[in-house]
Design an enzyme around this catalytic site. Structure first.
Site, PDB file in Angstrom:
ATOM      1  N   LYS A   1      31.954  14.850 111.463  1.00 36.25           N
ATOM      2  CA  LYS A   1      31.585  14.673 110.051  1.00 36.25           C
ATOM      3  C   LYS A   1      32.093  15.768 109.120  1.00 36.25           C
ATOM      4  CE  LYS A   1      27.216  12.276 110.769  1.00 36.25           C
ATOM      5  NZ  LYS A   1      25.771  12.485 110.757  1.00 36.25           N
TER       6      LYS A   1
ATOM      7  N   GLY B   1      25.509  25.272 116.649  1.00 38.62           N
ATOM      8  CA  GLY B   1      24.982  25.358 115.283  1.00 38.62           C
ATOM      9  C   GLY B   1      25.050  26.773 114.731  1.00 38.62           C
TER      10      GLY B   1
ATOM     11  N   ARG C   1      25.725  30.172 130.918  1.00 38.01           N
ATOM     12  CA  ARG C   1      24.898  30.935 129.973  1.00 38.01           C
ATOM     13  C   ARG C   1      24.202  32.116 130.648  1.00 38.01           C
ATOM     14  NH1 ARG C   1      22.663  26.029 126.136  1.00 38.01           N
ATOM     15  NH2 ARG C   1      24.440  26.165 124.727  1.00 38.01           N
TER      16      ARG C   1
ATOM     17  N   GLY D   1      30.795  24.831 120.548  1.00 40.67           N
ATOM     18  CA  GLY D   1      30.577  23.393 120.671  1.00 40.67           C
ATOM     19  C   GLY D   1      31.638  22.676 121.488  1.00 40.67           C
TER      20      GLY D   1
HETATM   21  P1  AMP Z   1      31.302  17.768 116.173  1.00 42.95           P
HETATM   22  O1  AMP Z   1      30.021  17.984 116.927  1.00 42.95           O
HETATM   23  O2  AMP Z   1      31.115  17.515 114.733  1.00 42.95           O
HETATM   24  O3  AMP Z   1      32.336  18.836 116.463  1.00 42.95           O
HETATM   25  O4  AMP Z   1      31.874  16.393 116.699  1.00 42.95           O
HETATM   26  C1  AMP Z   1      32.283  16.224 118.012  1.00 42.95           C
HETATM   27  C2  AMP Z   1      32.240  14.770 118.342  1.00 42.95           C
HETATM   28  O5  AMP Z   1      33.055  14.050 117.448  1.00 42.95           O
HETATM   29  C3  AMP Z   1      32.734  14.494 119.735  1.00 42.95           C
HETATM   30  O6  AMP Z   1      31.704  13.935 120.498  1.00 42.95           O
HETATM   31  C4  AMP Z   1      33.864  13.491 119.524  1.00 42.95           C
HETATM   32  O7  AMP Z   1      33.839  12.431 120.453  1.00 42.95           O
HETATM   33  C5  AMP Z   1      33.590  12.943 118.145  1.00 42.95           C
HETATM   34  N1  AMP Z   1      34.809  12.447 117.511  1.00 42.95           N
HETATM   35  C6  AMP Z   1      35.909  13.143 117.211  1.00 42.95           C
HETATM   36  N2  AMP Z   1      36.847  12.349 116.663  1.00 42.95           N
HETATM   37  C7  AMP Z   1      36.327  11.106 116.627  1.00 42.95           C
HETATM   38  C8  AMP Z   1      36.798   9.845 116.163  1.00 42.95           C
HETATM   39  N3  AMP Z   1      38.013   9.734 115.639  1.00 42.95           N
HETATM   40  N4  AMP Z   1      35.967   8.790 116.245  1.00 42.95           N
HETATM   41  C9  AMP Z   1      34.745   8.926 116.767  1.00 42.95           C
HETATM   42  N5  AMP Z   1      34.233  10.080 117.213  1.00 42.95           N
HETATM   43  C10 AMP Z   1      35.012  11.158 117.145  1.00 42.95           C
END
Ligand code: AMP
Length: 418
Positions: free
Chosen positions: A206, A398, A40, A375
């Site tokens: 999610k 974010g 950064r 991210g």
């Molecule tokens: P995000 O911050 O929404 O991009 O989510 C990233 C996180 O989702 C990472 O820490 C991954 O380990 C988790 N993740 C992705 N796929 C899965 C899965 N099938 N089951 C559990 N965690 C997951």
């Protein structure tokens, strides 16, 4: 409308207040805080070099961690000043406050090209509250405001928004730094009219976090590839069994609406057809939050779409990865946000890695523009050693998501128009 950038400014001899993102990971070693990753800081050097060469008096402001209004010594920016001095090969002054007489006196003594870093702005609760009186105090040393902290631009805080408003009201210029300018170009302008085929890859935990992005990109994309845990909410909505996989059962209506919109607009919307699954088993241990810790045993490829009750999906399977890779290799524009699985565990990283390699191949061989929306996908590319082989990696988490949703970021909205 396009925003003013540091390139447009006449800064010689002026006091330029620059908001940077120096929220770097640190660790205590032998009683001292040591910076683990200086990316950064490195990322701000083009803006700093430009301002130094143009003869500005540079005042850097940043936050570190969440000290919640306390002078938390482990969250001091002092080690960052030392690191920055090393990186730019010139002295960096440091004041152990971000407002007040000491700051004003030090700024008063700055010469053209000098650099000063202020202490953590979050040592004051007024920073996050965007308190007007606090912003006035910060703005006391600013003739010009520059924001190079894209990662903090989705927050209307005193140093990201309040100061800019005050400087502008006084007739001073407020401009984007070079890093901010690149973020706005790639996440904004380049995606306004993307070259076709435009392939969007979305993964992560999610659906609810990304549904607004999906909705917006359905207006532009030719194909959307879905992976990560969020794929299981879509699968559930389509009537498949998802076993113990992470799902948002209350978001199936949202998922179905996205699928219907894709069909109506002729956007190909692909979901995994096979998975890497494992069986969660309690370890008898509790985590910091008092929740049971699981281990995941017997990982295996499940070649069919229904996941048995006792198992959980952790990655897209090889057939899905191959299909996604083929689509990606033929793309001319790629936007990727979110890993295809729980990639932090090597057993569940292959889907993400296959996608990463396909994105790089499309970029290098097909001349595709590949934009990585911040991210964990940035982390995954870096872990695979492929970070420098894509067109652009966002520094925001974010902030990138909110920008891709089409939301106005307060830290950007406060900058002067060209
Ligand atoms: P995000 O911050 O929404 O991009 O989510 C990233 C996180 O989702 C990472 O820490 C991954 O380990 C988790 N993740 C992705 N796929 C899965 C899965 N099938 N089951 C559990 N965690 C997951």
């Amino acid at each position: 409308m396009a925003k003013l950038t540091v390139n447009d400014l006449d800064v010689r001899g002026k006091r330029v207040f620059v908001r940077v993102d120096y929220n770097v990971p640190m660790e205590e070693k032998d009683g001292q805080m040591v910076i683990n990753d200086a990316t950064r800081i490195k990322e701000t050097l083009p803006t700093l070099d430009l301002l130094i060469n143009k003869g500005a008096k540079i005042i850097l402001a940043a936050h570190l961690g969440r000290p919640k209004g306390q002078r938390e010594p482990s969250m001091s920016l002092r080690p960052v000043a030392a690191k920055l001095a090393d990186m730019i090969n010139r002295p960096v002054a440091f004041v152990d406050d971000c407002i007040g007489e000491k700051v004003e006196n030090t700024v008063g003594a700055l010469k053209e090209g000098d650099v000063l870093l202020l202490e953590n702005v979050r040592y004051y609760n007024e920073e996050e509250a965007n308190d007007a009186a606090f912003a006035e105090k910060l703005a006391k040393v600013a003739d010009i405001y520059v924001n190079d902290a894209f990662g903090a631009a989705h927050r209307a805080h005193a140093s990201t928004e309040g100061v800019a408003r005050i400087v502008a009201k006084r007739g001073g210029k407020c401009a984007a730094g070079l890093l901010m300018e690149r973020e706005l170009k790639f996440l904004g302008d380049e995606l306004e009219t993307p070259a076709s085929p435009f392939v969007v890859i979305l993964g992560g935990a999610k659906v609810s976090d990304k549904i607004k992005v999906i909705d917006r990109l359905l207006e532009k994309a030719d194909t959307i590839l879905i992976g990560g845990a969020m794929a299981y909410t879509f699968k559930l909505a389509n009537g498949f069994k998802t076993g113990k996989s992470l799902v948002e059962a209350d978001k199936t209506d949202v998922a179905l609406a996205a699928i219907a919109k894709a069909a109506k607009r002729g956007v190909k919307f692909l979901l995994p057809t096979d998975n890497i699954v494992a069986t969660p088993q309690e370890t008898g241990k509790l985590n910091k939050k008092g929740k049971p810790v699981f281990e995941f045993v017997n990982p295996r490829v499940l070649a069919e779409a229904n996941i048995p009750d006792a198992e959980e999906g952790f990655d897209i399977g090889p057939a899905t990865a191959a299909t996604y890779a083929e689509v990606i290799r033929s793309a001319k524009t790629i936007l990727w946000n979110g890993p295809m699985g729980m990639f932090e565990d090597k057993r569940f990283a292959e889907g993400t890695n296959v996608v990463a390699r396909a994105v790089v191949e499309a970029t290098q061989k097909n001349g595709a523009k590949s934009i990585i929306g911040g991210g964990d996908s940035v982390k995954a590319l870096n872990v695979a050693g492929l970070g420098d082989k894509v067109t652009f990696m966002s520094t925001g988490g974010g902030a990138s998501l909110e920008f891709l949703e089409g939301s106005a970021l307060p830290g950007v909205a406060a900058l002067s128009d060209k």
